[in-house]
Write a protein that holds these residues in place. Structure first.
Motif, PDB file in Angstrom:
ATOM      1  N   GLU A 322      17.052  81.661  45.229  1.00 45.72           N
ATOM      2  CA  GLU A 322      15.734  81.483  44.619  1.00 45.72           C
ATOM      3  C   GLU A 322      15.042  82.769  44.183  1.00 45.72           C
ATOM      4  OE1 GLU A 322      13.379  79.214  47.318  1.00 45.72           O
ATOM      5  OE2 GLU A 322      14.480  77.338  46.944  1.00 45.72           O
ATOM      6  N   LYS A 323      15.515  83.913  44.631  1.00 45.96           N
ATOM      7  CA  LYS A 323      14.806  85.149  44.317  1.00 45.96           C
ATOM      8  C   LYS A 323      15.509  85.931  43.210  1.00 45.96           C
ATOM      9  CE  LYS A 323      12.449  85.829  48.722  1.00 45.96           C
ATOM     10  NZ  LYS A 323      12.143  86.782  49.820  1.00 45.96           N
ATOM     11  N   ASN A 324      14.732  86.385  42.251  1.00 43.71           N
ATOM     12  CA  ASN A 324      15.253  87.241  41.186  1.00 43.71           C
ATOM     13  C   ASN A 324      14.884  88.683  41.516  1.00 43.71           C
ATOM     14  OD1 ASN A 324      15.168  88.860  38.659  1.00 43.71           O
ATOM     15  ND2 ASN A 324      15.823  86.948  37.710  1.00 43.71           N
ATOM     16  N   TYR A 325      15.904  89.506  41.780  1.00 44.09           N
ATOM     17  CA  TYR A 325      15.686  90.896  42.186  1.00 44.09           C
ATOM     18  C   TYR A 325      15.736  91.867  41.014  1.00 44.09           C
ATOM     19  CZ  TYR A 325      16.414  89.253  46.956  1.00 44.09           C
ATOM     20  OH  TYR A 325      16.293  88.589  48.159  1.00 44.09           O
ATOM     21  N   ARG A 326      16.025  91.380  39.826  1.00 42.77           N
ATOM     22  CA  ARG A 326      16.323  92.274  38.717  1.00 42.77           C
ATOM     23  C   ARG A 326      15.253  92.306  37.640  1.00 42.77           C
ATOM     24  NH1 ARG A 326      21.439  90.437  35.625  1.00 42.77           N
ATOM     25  NH2 ARG A 326      19.958  89.157  34.489  1.00 42.77           N
ATOM     26  N   SER A 327      14.774  91.162  37.236  1.00 39.57           N
ATOM     27  CA  SER A 327      13.934  91.087  36.039  1.00 39.57           C
ATOM     28  C   SER A 327      12.451  91.284  36.351  1.00 39.57           C
ATOM     29  CB  SER A 327      14.124  89.727  35.354  1.00 39.57           C
ATOM     30  OG  SER A 327      15.468  89.532  34.989  1.00 39.57           O
ATOM     31  N   PRO A 328      11.686  91.783  35.373  1.00 42.00           N
ATOM     32  CA  PRO A 328      10.230  91.889  35.529  1.00 42.00           C
ATOM     33  C   PRO A 328       9.608  90.516  35.777  1.00 42.00           C
ATOM     34  CG  PRO A 328      10.985  93.145  33.622  1.00 42.00           C
ATOM     35  CD  PRO A 328      12.146  92.334  34.083  1.00 42.00           C
ATOM     36  N   ARG A 329       8.475  90.518  36.452  1.00 44.92           N
ATOM     37  CA  ARG A 329       7.840  89.274  36.864  1.00 44.92           C
ATOM     38  C   ARG A 329       7.593  88.317  35.694  1.00 44.92           C
ATOM     39  NH1 ARG A 329       5.027  87.411  41.127  1.00 44.92           N
ATOM     40  NH2 ARG A 329       5.396  89.390  42.205  1.00 44.92           N
ATOM     41  N   ASN A 330       7.000  88.842  34.613  1.00 41.32           N
ATOM     42  CA  ASN A 330       6.645  87.938  33.519  1.00 41.32           C
ATOM     43  C   ASN A 330       7.863  87.403  32.771  1.00 41.32           C
ATOM     44  OD1 ASN A 330       7.056  90.580  32.569  1.00 41.32           O
ATOM     45  ND2 ASN A 330       5.726  90.282  30.804  1.00 41.32           N
ATOM     46  N   ILE A 331       8.952  88.186  32.745  1.00 41.15           N
ATOM     47  CA  ILE A 331      10.176  87.697  32.106  1.00 41.15           C
ATOM     48  C   ILE A 331      10.746  86.528  32.905  1.00 41.15           C
ATOM     49  CG2 ILE A 331      12.552  88.259  31.473  1.00 41.15           C
ATOM     50  CD1 ILE A 331      10.517  89.490  29.608  1.00 41.15           C
ATOM     51  N   VAL A 332      10.724  86.651  34.232  1.00 44.49           N
ATOM     52  CA  VAL A 332      11.207  85.557  35.081  1.00 44.49           C
ATOM     53  C   VAL A 332      10.357  84.311  34.863  1.00 44.49           C
ATOM     54  CG1 VAL A 332      11.529  84.768  37.459  1.00 44.49           C
ATOM     55  CG2 VAL A 332      12.142  87.112  36.830  1.00 44.49           C
ATOM     56  N   GLU A 333       9.053  84.482  34.908  1.00 45.87           N
ATOM     57  CA  GLU A 333       8.153  83.326  34.802  1.00 45.87           C
ATOM     58  C   GLU A 333       8.273  82.633  33.443  1.00 45.87           C
ATOM     59  OE1 GLU A 333       4.763  85.067  37.901  1.00 45.87           O
ATOM     60  OE2 GLU A 333       4.466  85.213  35.718  1.00 45.87           O
ATOM     61  N   LYS A 334       8.344  83.421  32.392  1.00 43.78           N
ATOM     62  CA  LYS A 334       8.415  82.828  31.046  1.00 43.78           C
ATOM     63  C   LYS A 334       9.780  82.191  30.786  1.00 43.78           C
ATOM     64  CE  LYS A 334       4.961  85.968  29.071  1.00 43.78           C
ATOM     65  NZ  LYS A 334       3.971  84.917  28.773  1.00 43.78           N
ATOM     66  N   SER A 335      10.845  82.804  31.305  1.00 41.91           N
ATOM     67  CA  SER A 335      12.176  82.226  31.100  1.00 41.91           C
ATOM     68  C   SER A 335      12.323  80.920  31.880  1.00 41.91           C
ATOM     69  CB  SER A 335      13.263  83.218  31.501  1.00 41.91           C
ATOM     70  OG  SER A 335      13.189  83.535  32.884  1.00 41.91           O
ATOM     71  N   VAL A 336      11.734  80.851  33.074  1.00 44.22           N
ATOM     72  CA  VAL A 336      11.767  79.605  33.855  1.00 44.22           C
ATOM     73  C   VAL A 336      10.991  78.513  33.128  1.00 44.22           C
ATOM     74  CG1 VAL A 336      10.938  78.512  35.973  1.00 44.22           C
ATOM     75  CG2 VAL A 336      12.123  80.716  36.080  1.00 44.22           C
ATOM     76  N   ARG A 337       9.852  78.895  32.560  1.00 43.52           N
ATOM     77  CA  ARG A 337       9.045  77.931  31.803  1.00 43.52           C
ATOM     78  C   ARG A 337       9.831  77.406  30.595  1.00 43.52           C
ATOM     79  NH1 ARG A 337       3.085  79.339  29.216  1.00 43.52           N
ATOM     80  NH2 ARG A 337       3.020  77.602  27.719  1.00 43.52           N
ATOM     81  N   GLU A 357       5.440  94.158  35.312  1.00 39.96           N
ATOM     82  CA  GLU A 357       5.391  93.313  34.126  1.00 39.96           C
ATOM     83  C   GLU A 357       6.084  94.034  32.972  1.00 39.96           C
ATOM     84  OE1 GLU A 357       3.146  90.325  33.416  1.00 39.96           O
ATOM     85  OE2 GLU A 357       3.295  90.050  35.586  1.00 39.96           O
ATOM     86  N   ALA A 358       6.980  93.337  32.297  1.00 35.62           N
ATOM     87  CA  ALA A 358       7.594  93.916  31.100  1.00 35.62           C
ATOM     88  C   ALA A 358       6.594  93.863  29.948  1.00 35.62           C
ATOM     89  CB  ALA A 358       8.850  93.157  30.726  1.00 35.62           C
ATOM     90  N   GLU A 359       6.666  94.859  29.083  1.00 34.93           N
ATOM     91  CA  GLU A 359       5.866  94.804  27.868  1.00 34.93           C
ATOM     92  C   GLU A 359       6.507  93.803  26.917  1.00 34.93           C
ATOM     93  OE1 GLU A 359       4.834  97.534  23.932  1.00 34.93           O
ATOM     94  OE2 GLU A 359       5.709  98.488  25.706  1.00 34.93           O
ATOM     95  N   THR A 360       5.732  92.857  26.427  1.00 36.12           N
ATOM     96  CA  THR A 360       6.230  91.913  25.429  1.00 36.12           C
ATOM     97  C   THR A 360       5.394  92.081  24.167  1.00 36.12           C
ATOM     98  OG1 THR A 360       4.791  90.134  26.214  1.00 36.12           O
ATOM     99  CG2 THR A 360       6.997  90.251  27.156  1.00 36.12           C
ATOM    100  N   ARG A 361       6.081  92.134  23.038  1.00 34.65           N
ATOM    101  CA  ARG A 361       5.387  92.386  21.774  1.00 34.65           C
ATOM    102  C   ARG A 361       6.047  91.586  20.661  1.00 34.65           C
ATOM    103  NH1 ARG A 361       4.580  98.532  19.964  1.00 34.65           N
ATOM    104  NH2 ARG A 361       3.257  98.411  21.820  1.00 34.65           N
ATOM    105  N   MET A 362       5.218  91.069  19.775  1.00 35.93           N
ATOM    106  CA  MET A 362       5.706  90.351  18.608  1.00 35.93           C
ATOM    107  C   MET A 362       5.359  91.143  17.356  1.00 35.93           C
ATOM    108  SD  MET A 362       7.050  87.755  16.950  1.00 35.93           S
ATOM    109  CE  MET A 362       7.132  86.323  18.044  1.00 35.93           C
ATOM    110  N   TYR A 363       6.349  91.417  16.529  1.00 32.91           N
ATOM    111  CA  TYR A 363       6.125  92.032  15.221  1.00 32.91           C
ATOM    112  C   TYR A 363       6.238  90.936  14.163  1.00 32.91           C
ATOM    113  CZ  TYR A 363       6.391  96.835  16.968  1.00 32.91           C
ATOM    114  OH  TYR A 363       6.146  98.019  17.610  1.00 32.91           O
ATOM    115  N   SER A 364       5.129  90.599  13.568  1.00 35.10           N
ATOM    116  CA  SER A 364       5.117  89.604  12.499  1.00 35.10           C
ATOM    117  C   SER A 364       4.959  90.316  11.168  1.00 35.10           C
ATOM    118  CB  SER A 364       3.971  88.608  12.688  1.00 35.10           C
ATOM    119  OG  SER A 364       4.148  87.871  13.874  1.00 35.10           O
ATOM    120  N   GLY A 365       5.748  89.919  10.205  1.00 39.11           N
ATOM    121  CA  GLY A 365       5.667  90.514   8.873  1.00 39.11           C
ATOM    122  C   GLY A 365       5.682  89.448   7.813  1.00 39.11           C
ATOM    123  N   GLU A 366       5.140  89.780   6.659  1.00 38.55           N
ATOM    124  CA  GLU A 366       5.152  88.820   5.568  1.00 38.55           C
ATOM    125  C   GLU A 366       6.574  88.586   5.084  1.00 38.55           C
ATOM    126  OE1 GLU A 366       3.937  85.967   3.164  1.00 38.55           O
ATOM    127  OE2 GLU A 366       2.695  87.008   4.641  1.00 38.55           O
TER     128      GLU A 366
END
Length: 688
Positions: A322-337, A357-366
């Motif tokens: 049940e425990k993830n020792y490798r990934s950042p907290r938010n990556i685990v939570e979002k991937s489980v979701r 927490e891992a930095e998450t960023r979206m680059y949107s372009g036209e």
């Protein structure tokens, strides 16, 4: 409890101390499965007083070597000499050597194709449709049959039974597993080559089954094998021993079989594992994660780990780490979701240990080009930091998405490495495309060249799906040379007057005039993008062709949408575009394949890695960039069934969980002429 297991968490310890003989261990990414598996072996060894022996099966040599290395640790030294850590291919190779005095392995595509042409010739001659096909399609058919032979072994066909009933039952089983499309591809290709009269399973089996049965008999009579025979031959050998009642002496038997990455096994793997277990009276521990089952395209079936009681014929007790020792907290939570939206899975509670927490960023372009510029800026900054050991990965769903980055990184001399399946620049069709662009470049210079006729003929060979026949090409070239053309336009003018045979048909020069129109569209293209669009729309030799895609990676998924968009930045600079393509090609020639033996060498220590998401499994990167996260790519537009969509979601899950520090996603409002809508997986995961 063994003394060395004091650092295990509660779920790991529960598995290690389990009393049940047959266990399914579900181990999400980063949950410490290798450590748990080895401690389980230590516990079982202690219970037996050190008498029990173990077969630990991994599915890659890298994983095998990691486990072997850990056996030297003090905690596991007590059973190290009783543990055989192997890949199934490695284990099978031993049996193959015992079965045949001097087995010869045909490994490369060329060797396997030649095997069909020579040693297996009696098998093709025994099937009238194949005998004729080998004469009419002497280049393509042997290669296709070599792949078909291995695929039928992978999917569980059995030549020692060889009956139509066996084949029908196998088709039904493959249909239930969602693997039937793997054979449907061969049926389509065989029909295209004129071997099959239609796309009916009866017609397919009338040809494929006798070929398979006769080929296998010939292989084992002559000791001529492929890599897949290491497992297929081992399975036959173990089954024969079982049928003869030759049970292994209890003192020599493998007491426990532990199989890692069980979600990645195919029907042949399963048959071999079960037969070894039955012959030895072994307990079975299957280890894996159904949420990371992404290899159905090569015959793996998640059903085996989802329903082990059904497919392995014995009851299994399930334990879940049940425990993830490798990934950042938010990556685990979002991937489980995200993965929670799949219906065909085992529900798991996964708790992140890290508070980072891992930095998450979206680059949107036209446009697609806007996204490319953002990513290129990120790559430059990452490389400039020059952090020792840091790695960045650009992950795509399709190979074509990475083409512009290969060109740009090569142009800027940024060190990178690309997986084997990205070597599109090394295909024969890419060479033809590059030659066509060189011809357009030369045409714009207005220089009289001695190669004008040859260049025009090269273009003519790409107008239709297949090149001109040799005699027809020679006749057309002679017609062009009569006019002694001093320019490309003069050569095309002469082409318009040709009324000879083309693809076996004469039509008073209509086809030649059509050729001329298409050539002029290219040679008078005002800019690079227009030239790319002309090649894309007017030249059938560059269009997608699944049948020929197995022999030419370009044709499996032509990258025109991305090339056209990217080429817009070059304007009228044809020479600059051609130079950059050639530099990218030269760079790739120097790179080893990701799966090669030197994959851990100097080239793979480079900071930037380009790969499809399918290649990312089992790897980690400081920064992960997921490209073009739009509907139609993530998931693919071709994924229409619930099973296919769940497979695409698993792939997205695997890709996003590769990130250790940063996860960057790109999204374009338009890619070529298509509007880019956000991938549904973004909302499911709660990503920006």
């Amino acid at each position: 409890m063994i003394p060395s297991a004091g650092n295990l968490d509660a779920t790991q310890l529960s598995f290690v101390e389990a009393r049940e003989p047959d266990i399914r261990l579900l181990a999400p990414a980063g949950s410490g499965k290798t450590l748990s598996l080895l401690h389980r072996c230590a516990e079982l060894s202690q219970r037996s007083g050190g008498r029990d022996s173990f077969l630990i099966v991994s599915f890659t040599r890298a994983a095998r070597d990691e486990i072997r290395a850990r056996l030297s640790e003090a905690a596991f030294s007590s059973f190290a000499t009783k543990a055989d850590v192997v890949t199934l291919n490695g284990w099978g190779h031993r049996r193959l050597c015992a079965m045949s005095s001097s087995p010869r392995l045909h490994v490369s595509e060329f060797e396997r194709t030649n095997l069909v042409k020579t040693i297996l010739a009696p098998a093709t001659s025994a099937v009238p449709a194949l005998e004729k096909g080998m004469k009419d399609q002497s280049f393509k058919l042997p290669k296709l049959l070599a792949f078909l032979l291995d695929t039928m072994k992978t999917l569980g066909f059995d030549h020692e039974d060889g009956s139509a009933r066996m084949a029908d039952e196998r088709l039904d089983a493959l249909d239930a597993l969602g693997l039937l499309p793997l054979l449907e591809d061969y049926m389509v290709k065989l029909e295209e080559l004129g071997v099959l009269p239609n796309r009916r399973w009866e017609s397919f089996l009338d040809v494929a089954l006798p070929f398979f049965n006769a080929s296998c008999l010939q292989q084992y009579a002559t000791g001529s094998f492929t890599l897949e025979d290491q497992k297929y031959g081992a399975w036959l050998d173990q089954r024969r021993q079982l049928a003869a009642g030759n049970r292994i002496n209890p003192d020599d038997a493998i007491k426990h079989i532990l199989v890692d990455e069980f979600q990645d096994i195919n029907p042949l793997d399963l048959a071999l594992i079960l037969t070894i277990a039955k012959l030895n009276g072994s307990s079975l521990t299957i280890v894996g994660d159904d949420d990371q089952a992404i290899f159905e395209w090569r015959g793996a079936a998640p059903d085996f780990i989802l329903e082990p009681d059904v497919h392995l014929g014995r009851p299994f007790t399930t334990y879940i780490l049940e425990k993830n020792y490798r990934s950042p907290r938010n990556i685990v939570e979002k991937s489980v979701r995200l993965i929670g939206h799949n219906k065909r899975r085992v529900e798991k509670k996964v708790v992140p240990v890290s508070s980072v927490e891992a930095e998450t960023r979206m680059y949107s372009g036209e446009t697609f080009l806007d996204s490319v510029e953002h990513v290129l800026a990120e790559i430059r900054a990452f490389v400039a930091e020059n952090t020792p050991g840091a790695r960045m990965a650009l992950l795509s769903r399709k190979r074509a998405q990475l083409i512009p980055y290969q060109i740009l990184l090569a142009r800027e001399d940024i060190p990178f490495c690309a997986a084997e399946d990205l070597h599109l620049f090394l295909s024969g069709t890419f060479d033809r495309l590059l030659q066509a662009l060189r011809t357009r470049t030369l045409a714009g210079l207005g220089i009289q060249l001695p190669t004008i006729v040859d260049d025009v003929m090269a273009l003519c060979n790409s107008v239709q799906r297949y090149p001109l026949r040799n005699a027809e090409a020679d006749a057309m070239a002679r017609h062009l040379r009569v006019a002694r053309p001093k320019s490309y336009d003069a050569a095309i003018d002469q082409l318009e007057t040709y009324d000879g045979s083309i693809r076996g048909q004469k039509d008073d020069g209509k086809t030649a005039r059509d050729f001329a129109i298409r050539l002029r569209k290219l040679l008078h293209a005002p800019n690079v993008r227009s030239a790319i669009e002309a090649l894309r729309n007017l030249y059938a030799g560059f269009k997608q062709d699944y049948g020929r895609g197995t022999e030419d990676i370009f044709l499996a998924d032509p990258p025109f949408a991305y090339l056209a968009e990217f080429s817009e930045s070059y304007g009228e600079d044809f020479q600059g575009f051609v130079d950059d393509l050639e530099k990218a090609k030269d760079t790739l020639v120097k790179l080893p394949g990701m799966d090669s033996d030197d994959g851990a060498g100097e080239e793979w220590r480079k900071p930037v890695h380009l790969m499809t998401a399918l290649r990312a499994k089992g790897r980690e990167f400081d920064t992960v960039v997921m490209l073009d996260v739009v509907d139609g790519i993530w998931p693919l537009r071709s994924a229409q069934t619930e099973r296919a969509l769940e497979g695409e979601r698993r792939l997205f899950y695997v890709a996003m969980t590769r990130a250790k520090k940063r996860l960057i996603l790109t999204k374009s409002n338009r890619i070529g002429d298509k509007v880019g809508l956000p991938s549904p997986y973004l909302a499911e995961a709660g990503l920006p």
